[in-house]
Write a protein that holds these residues in place. Structure first.
Motif, PDB file in Angstrom:
ATOM      1  N   UNK A   1       0.740  -0.950  -0.530  1.00  0.00           N
ATOM      2  CA  UNK A   1       0.164  -0.189  -0.029  1.00  0.00           C
ATOM      3  C   UNK A   1       0.899   1.254   0.283  1.00  0.00           C
ATOM      4  N   UNK A   2       1.546   1.887  -1.226  1.00  0.00           N
ATOM      5  CA  UNK A   2       2.013   2.998  -1.301  1.00  0.00           C
ATOM      6  C   UNK A   2       1.580   4.029  -1.436  1.00  0.00           C
ATOM      7  N   UNK A   3       0.313   4.072  -1.597  1.00  0.00           N
ATOM      8  CA  UNK A   3      -0.157   4.881  -2.192  1.00  0.00           C
ATOM      9  C   UNK A   3       0.927   6.406  -1.782  1.00  0.00           C
ATOM     10  N   UNK A   4       1.105   6.950  -1.156  1.00  0.00           N
ATOM     11  CA  UNK A   4       2.149   7.376  -0.193  1.00  0.00           C
ATOM     12  C   UNK A   4       3.173   8.366   0.241  1.00  0.00           C
ATOM     13  N   UNK A   5       3.689   6.991  -1.143  1.00  0.00           N
ATOM     14  CA  UNK A   5       4.675   6.898  -0.926  1.00  0.00           C
ATOM     15  C   UNK A   5       5.758   8.034  -2.699  1.00  0.00           C
ATOM     16  N   UNK A   6       6.341   8.356  -2.390  1.00  0.00           N
ATOM     17  CA  UNK A   6       7.483   9.448  -3.422  1.00  0.00           C
ATOM     18  C   UNK A   6       7.204   8.569  -4.813  1.00  0.00           C
ATOM     19  N   UNK A   7       7.492   9.439  -5.943  1.00  0.00           N
ATOM     20  CA  UNK A   7       7.573   8.332  -6.941  1.00  0.00           C
ATOM     21  C   UNK A   7       8.701   7.915  -7.620  1.00  0.00           C
ATOM     22  N   UNK A   8       9.805   8.222  -7.023  1.00  0.00           N
ATOM     23  CA  UNK A   8      10.832   7.528  -7.038  1.00  0.00           C
ATOM     24  C   UNK A   8      11.526   6.766  -5.222  1.00  0.00           C
ATOM     25  N   UNK A   9      11.653   5.571  -5.855  1.00  0.00           N
ATOM     26  CA  UNK A   9      12.397   5.039  -3.860  1.00  0.00           C
ATOM     27  C   UNK A   9      13.563   4.624  -4.073  1.00  0.00           C
ATOM     28  N   UNK A  10      14.560   5.156  -3.891  1.00  0.00           N
ATOM     29  CA  UNK A  10      16.030   4.821  -3.910  1.00  0.00           C
ATOM     30  C   UNK A  10      16.435   3.856  -2.707  1.00  0.00           C
ATOM     31  N   UNK A  11      16.839   2.416  -3.474  1.00  0.00           N
ATOM     32  CA  UNK A  11      16.787   1.345  -1.577  1.00  0.00           C
ATOM     33  C   UNK A  11      18.724   1.669  -1.614  1.00  0.00           C
ATOM     34  N   UNK A  12      19.029   1.817  -0.744  1.00  0.00           N
ATOM     35  CA  UNK A  12      20.691   1.445  -0.257  1.00  0.00           C
ATOM     36  C   UNK A  12      20.982   0.936   0.289  1.00  0.00           C
ATOM     37  N   UNK A  13      22.603   0.133   0.622  1.00  0.00           N
ATOM     38  CA  UNK A  13      22.864  -0.350   1.614  1.00  0.00           C
ATOM     39  C   UNK A  13      24.106  -1.087   1.454  1.00  0.00           C
ATOM     40  N   UNK A  14      24.491  -2.395   2.325  1.00  0.00           N
ATOM     41  CA  UNK A  14      25.576  -2.847   1.942  1.00  0.00           C
ATOM     42  C   UNK A  14      25.134  -4.015   1.090  1.00  0.00           C
ATOM     43  N   UNK A  15      26.669  -4.840   0.376  1.00  0.00           N
ATOM     44  CA  UNK A  15      26.068  -5.900  -0.878  1.00  0.00           C
ATOM     45  C   UNK A  15      25.725  -7.024   0.064  1.00  0.00           C
ATOM     46  N   UNK A  16      24.603  -7.424  -0.531  1.00  0.00           N
ATOM     47  CA  UNK A  16      24.470  -8.871   0.380  1.00  0.00           C
ATOM     48  C   UNK A  16      23.015  -8.294   1.269  1.00  0.00           C
ATOM     49  N   UNK A  17      22.836  -7.237   1.909  1.00  0.00           N
ATOM     50  CA  UNK A  17      21.933  -6.462   2.201  1.00  0.00           C
ATOM     51  C   UNK A  17      19.996  -7.495   1.940  1.00  0.00           C
ATOM     52  N   UNK A  18      20.235  -6.933   0.175  1.00  0.00           N
ATOM     53  CA  UNK A  18      18.902  -7.416  -0.467  1.00  0.00           C
ATOM     54  C   UNK A  18      18.469  -6.680  -0.726  1.00  0.00           C
ATOM     55  N   UNK A  19      19.096  -5.684  -1.562  1.00  0.00           N
ATOM     56  CA  UNK A  19      18.057  -4.364  -1.895  1.00  0.00           C
ATOM     57  C   UNK A  19      17.411  -4.646  -3.221  1.00  0.00           C
ATOM     58  N   UNK A  20      17.760  -5.311  -3.738  1.00  0.00           N
ATOM     59  CA  UNK A  20      17.207  -6.294  -5.350  1.00  0.00           C
ATOM     60  C   UNK A  20      16.394  -6.970  -4.896  1.00  0.00           C
ATOM     61  N   UNK A  21      16.234  -7.858  -4.116  1.00  0.00           N
ATOM     62  CA  UNK A  21      14.920  -8.258  -4.022  1.00  0.00           C
ATOM     63  C   UNK A  21      14.473  -7.485  -3.460  1.00  0.00           C
TER      64      UNK A  21
END
Length: 183
Positions: free
Chosen positions: A6-26
């Motif tokens: 339910x991401x109705x109020x999310x901005x139009x771009x979400x940028x997921x970042x973190x260490x390699x293997x943290x699961x950003x792509x997942x």
């Protein structure tokens, strides 16, 4: 709890970042599977020079990083002309690059994706493509952990947990109840 995003109020771009293997792509793929989001895994655009550095278990130079983040920003802004909602995944180890993205992309929110060291190690161990445990360990020390004001996804328990955490950030019901409290 709903198992539907339910991401109705999310901005139009979400940028997921973190260490390699943290699961950003997942996490990015979870968003892409459940909603009308275009998923851009920015590591798909690493240059040959950057890939060579990764295979040598070395960190990128600052010039490589600066150029890469300029490219990411341009691509995200191009995608925004084609898609109403974009989720981006990329390590973004340095605060200056995260700040650059905030300055060059409108309506963006950065979300820190994290997991336990042992889980990250396990994930990297079974990875066929991408960064190895050895490479990840060689660059881990340069990661600049964001401050507590940055939304954080704890990627320990799978898809349902990810959906619940995202809904807690952007669900309409939670936004409405916090507005009522502020009045």
């Amino acid at each position: 709890m709903s198992h539907r995003l339910q991401l109705t109020h999310a901005p139009s771009v979400l940028f997921l970042f973190g260490l390699s293997g943290a699961g950003k792509s997942f996490v990015g793929d979870v968003i892409g599977d459940h909603d009308d989001w275009f998923v851009y895994h920015a590591d798909d655009d690493l240059t040959d020079e950057m890939l060579d550095v990764i295979h040598a278990n070395q960190p990128f130079t600052e010039e490589m990083r600066d150029n890469f983040f300029e490219r990411i920003s341009k691509k995200v802004n191009q995608f925004r002309s084609q898609y109403s909602r974009v989720v981006v995944t990329q390590g973004a180890y340095k605060k200056k690059h995260r700040d650059y993205l905030r300055q060059t992309i409108n309506d963006i929110e950065l979300i820190y994706v994290t997991a336990t060291d042992s889980l990250i190690h396990q994930r990297l161990e079974y990875r066929i493509n991408g960064i190895s445990n050895k490479s990840a360990e060689a660059i881990k020390h340069i990661f600049e952990v964001p401050d507590s004001s940055v939304k954080t996804i704890f990627n320990y328990e799978g898809k349902t947990s990810i959906i619940e955490q995202l809904n807690n950030f952007y669900s309409e019901k939670l936004i409405e109840s916090s507005e009522t409290i502020c009045e």
